[in-house]
Design an enzyme around this catalytic site. Structure first.
Site, PDB file in Angstrom:
ATOM      1  N   GLY A 187      26.576  46.213 -49.092  1.00  0.00           N
ATOM      2  CA  GLY A 187      27.792  45.425 -49.275  1.00  0.00           C
ATOM      3  C   GLY A 187      28.929  45.918 -48.399  1.00  0.00           C
ATOM      4  O   GLY A 187      30.097  45.783 -48.743  1.00  0.00           O
ATOM      5  N   LEU A 188      28.583  46.513 -47.245  1.00  0.00           N
ATOM      6  CA  LEU A 188      29.626  47.030 -46.342  1.00  0.00           C
ATOM      7  C   LEU A 188      29.864  46.082 -45.171  1.00  0.00           C
ATOM      8  O   LEU A 188      30.532  46.424 -44.201  1.00  0.00           O
ATOM      9  CB  LEU A 188      29.239  48.425 -45.839  1.00  0.00           C
ATOM     10  CG  LEU A 188      29.138  49.482 -46.942  1.00  0.00           C
ATOM     11  CD1 LEU A 188      28.579  50.789 -46.409  1.00  0.00           C
ATOM     12  CD2 LEU A 188      30.489  49.726 -47.608  1.00  0.00           C
ATOM     13  N   ASP A 207      36.014  39.992 -45.102  1.00  0.00           N
ATOM     14  CA  ASP A 207      35.180  40.897 -44.295  1.00  0.00           C
ATOM     15  C   ASP A 207      35.639  40.918 -42.840  1.00  0.00           C
ATOM     16  O   ASP A 207      35.823  41.982 -42.239  1.00  0.00           O
ATOM     17  CB  ASP A 207      33.708  40.474 -44.350  1.00  0.00           C
ATOM     18  CG  ASP A 207      33.195  40.320 -45.772  1.00  0.00           C
ATOM     19  OD1 ASP A 207      33.860  40.810 -46.696  1.00  0.00           O
ATOM     20  OD2 ASP A 207      32.133  39.702 -45.943  1.00  0.00           O
ATOM     21  N   HIS A 239      36.219  38.229 -55.035  1.00  0.00           N
ATOM     22  CA  HIS A 239      36.131  36.764 -54.948  1.00  0.00           C
ATOM     23  C   HIS A 239      37.514  36.102 -55.037  1.00  0.00           C
ATOM     24  O   HIS A 239      37.650  34.998 -55.546  1.00  0.00           O
ATOM     25  CB  HIS A 239      35.180  36.204 -56.012  1.00  0.00           C
ATOM     26  CG  HIS A 239      33.742  36.516 -55.721  1.00  0.00           C
ATOM     27  ND1 HIS A 239      32.856  35.576 -55.238  1.00  0.00           N
ATOM     28  CD2 HIS A 239      33.038  37.672 -55.790  1.00  0.00           C
ATOM     29  CE1 HIS A 239      31.669  36.148 -55.067  1.00  0.00           C
ATOM     30  NE2 HIS A 239      31.756  37.433 -55.386  1.00  0.00           N
ATOM     31  N   THR A 240      38.521  36.804 -54.545  1.00  0.00           N
ATOM     32  CA  THR A 240      39.852  36.188 -54.490  1.00  0.00           C
ATOM     33  C   THR A 240      40.075  35.479 -53.162  1.00  0.00           C
ATOM     34  O   THR A 240      40.891  34.565 -53.071  1.00  0.00           O
ATOM     35  CB  THR A 240      40.968  37.245 -54.644  1.00  0.00           C
ATOM     36  OG1 THR A 240      40.741  38.290 -53.694  1.00  0.00           O
ATOM     37  CG2 THR A 240      40.994  37.831 -56.046  1.00  0.00           C
ATOM     38  N   ASP A 241      39.348  35.900 -52.097  1.00  0.00           N
ATOM     39  CA  ASP A 241      39.722  35.432 -50.748  1.00  0.00           C
ATOM     40  C   ASP A 241      39.579  33.923 -50.564  1.00  0.00           C
ATOM     41  O   ASP A 241      40.528  33.251 -50.161  1.00  0.00           O
ATOM     42  CB  ASP A 241      39.015  36.240 -49.635  1.00  0.00           C
ATOM     43  CG  ASP A 241      37.506  36.229 -49.652  1.00  0.00           C
ATOM     44  OD1 ASP A 241      36.910  35.641 -50.582  1.00  0.00           O
ATOM     45  OD2 ASP A 241      36.907  36.802 -48.712  1.00  0.00           O
ATOM     46  N   GLY A 290      22.450  46.363 -46.779  1.00  0.00           N
ATOM     47  CA  GLY A 290      22.374  45.991 -48.194  1.00  0.00           C
ATOM     48  C   GLY A 290      23.353  46.734 -49.090  1.00  0.00           C
ATOM     49  O   GLY A 290      23.259  46.661 -50.305  1.00  0.00           O
TER      50      GLY A 290
HETATM   51  C1  GLA Z   1      31.592  38.791 -49.743  1.00  0.00           C
HETATM   52  C2  GLA Z   1      32.274  37.733 -48.888  1.00  0.00           C
HETATM   53  C3  GLA Z   1      33.786  37.899 -48.919  1.00  0.00           C
HETATM   54  C4  GLA Z   1      34.305  37.975 -50.350  1.00  0.00           C
HETATM   55  C5  GLA Z   1      33.488  38.975 -51.154  1.00  0.00           C
HETATM   56  C6  GLA Z   1      33.830  38.953 -52.627  1.00  0.00           C
HETATM   57  O1  GLA Z   1      31.788  40.054 -49.191  1.00  0.00           O
HETATM   58  O2  GLA Z   1      31.798  37.788 -47.574  1.00  0.00           O
HETATM   59  O3  GLA Z   1      34.403  36.835 -48.216  1.00  0.00           O
HETATM   60  O4  GLA Z   1      34.315  36.709 -50.942  1.00  0.00           O
HETATM   61  O5  GLA Z   1      32.094  38.746 -51.054  1.00  0.00           O
HETATM   62  O6  GLA Z   1      35.160  39.342 -52.828  1.00  0.00           O
END
Ligand code: GLA
Length: 379
Positions: A124-125, A172, A33-35, A122
């Site tokens: 997270g990829l 992403d 959650h830095t982006d 699901g």
């Molecule tokens: C998801 C979002 C990204 C990023 C991450 C957490 O993958 O799509 O933009 O914020 O969560 O780092």
């Protein structure tokens, strides 16, 4: 896969595709959650992704088919309303089409389209970024237009933010667009500026997909985004990247308990990303692993986006030989844990971890040994 999608296209549309594209999924390496806070992040593009095959049509009909649903959805070129239910996967290509004019590009008229994927869902990829970038390349190709990688990445993000409706950052799409085998993608999200960092040879990725997902995951992501923006405002900066750890500590008394924890996580996590780049350059994987596990602890205790299942996996992996570090990967609130290991970590060892999880939770996580791969491309 190229032959497979060409054959599928022939089967469902009765003709040859004009263009085939592919974009990879990604592992969030570090930078949770830095982006969208303007910070830095490291990700790896993987050797699995989404393939799109396409051919233009003169009649303005848009025929979407995918192996996600095995169903044809026909829309008129004039239609760009958000789809619901089973057809909602079409929102990714539709969102890309809707984004094109914002970048001075024109939209494709009619087409026949097929998408297929070998990304586990699901986990997270980021299959959504992969479908956005593969579709973007496909639409550009059939309209005879060119766009550089950065524009392609921004088109994908625009689709996600404005059409799909997720306030995500650029991680992403950036990793899917700029990925390179045997490397990590480094993004300074403020520019944005993209770079690659070579991955030491002994670095192996293992994904443990719990298949758990918080029912409110989209709402929780948006809530964290809002909390970060509110914390930035309370600190007198436009984005949290502009705050230092000392500034956050100094403001502790005037921030709500949650705002303090979210801000502390983000500013310290940005510090960990920058530290990770330095130790990666030295090839110091144990030091990288320590940062990864510290990142997870921060997500767990400060950002509040871990779950009991993800914590259990990280705790179990942390006690295993051959593991440098482990953390949740992606948005959180369920999903998957990534472990960075040496080459000696093998499937038998991964299954010991999966067994321990299964004994506790009664369900087995999927275990995937992931390789890095190149970014989005026309094949
Ligand atoms: C998801 C979002 C990204 C990023 C991450 C957490 O993958 O799509 O933009 O914020 O969560 O780092």
């Amino acid at each position: 896969m190229k032959q497979k999608i060409a054959a599928l296209f022939q089967q469902v549309h009765g003709r040859e595709p004009a263009v085939i594209t592919r974009a990879p999924g990604r592992i969030e390496f570090i930078g949770n959650h830095t982006d969208y806070n303007g910070g830095t992040v490291l990700g790896a593009s993987i050797d699995r992704g989404v393939w799109v095959a396409i051919a233009p049509r003169e009649d303005g009909q848009r025929n979407f088919y995918s192996l996600f649903t095995c169903k044809m959805e026909t829309l008129d070129a004039a239609v760009s309303v958000k789809q619901v239910g089973e057809a909602s996967w079409i929102n990714y290509p539709l969102g890309v089409i809707a984004a094109l004019p914002a970048f001075g590009l024109h939209v494709p008229h009619g087409f026949d389209y097929v998408a297929m994927s070998d990304l586990p869902t699901g986990a997270g990829l980021s299959s959504s970024a992969a479908i956005e970038l593969a579709s973007g390349l496909a639409f550009l190709a059939i309209t005879g237009q060119q766009a550089d990688r950065e524009t392609l990445v921004k088109i994908g993000k625009h689709a996600e933010n404005h059409f799909v409706g997720v306030p995500c950052g650029i991680l992403d799409q950036g990793v899917s667009g700029f990925g390179k085998a045997d490397s990590l993608v480094f993004i300074d999200c403020r520019g944005p500026r993209f770079d690659t960092v070579p991955l030491p040879a002994d670095a192996h990725f293992w994904i443990f997909n719990t298949h758990t997902k918080h029912a409110l995951v989209d709402g929780l992501y948006a809530a964290r985004h809002r909390e970060c923006m509110e914390a930035a405002k309370a600190l007198g900066v436009s984005l949290l990247v502009e705050a230092t750890p000392a500034k956050v500590e100094g403001a502790k008394g005037s921030l709500s308990a949650d705002a303090y924890k979210r801000a502390k996580h983000v500013v310290e996590e940005i510090g960990r990303v920058d530290e990770a780049v330095k130790v990666l350059e030295k090839g110091d994987l144990p030091a990288v692993g320590t940062l990864l596990t510290a990142s997870h602890r921060s997500s767990q205790h400060l950002f509040g986006n871990s779950t009991e299942e993800l914590d259990f996996l990280v705790d179990t992996l942390a006690g295993e030989a051959n593991v440098y570090g482990a953390r949740l990967t992606g948005g959180g609130f369920g999903g998957a844990v990534m472990a960075l290991t040496n080459a000696a970590f093998d499937d038998a060892q991964a299954q010991v971890v999966a067994d321990a999880y299964a004994r506790k939770y009664g369900a087995r996580p999927d275990v995937l040994h992931m390789r890095t791969g190149d970014g989005a491309q026309r094949l």
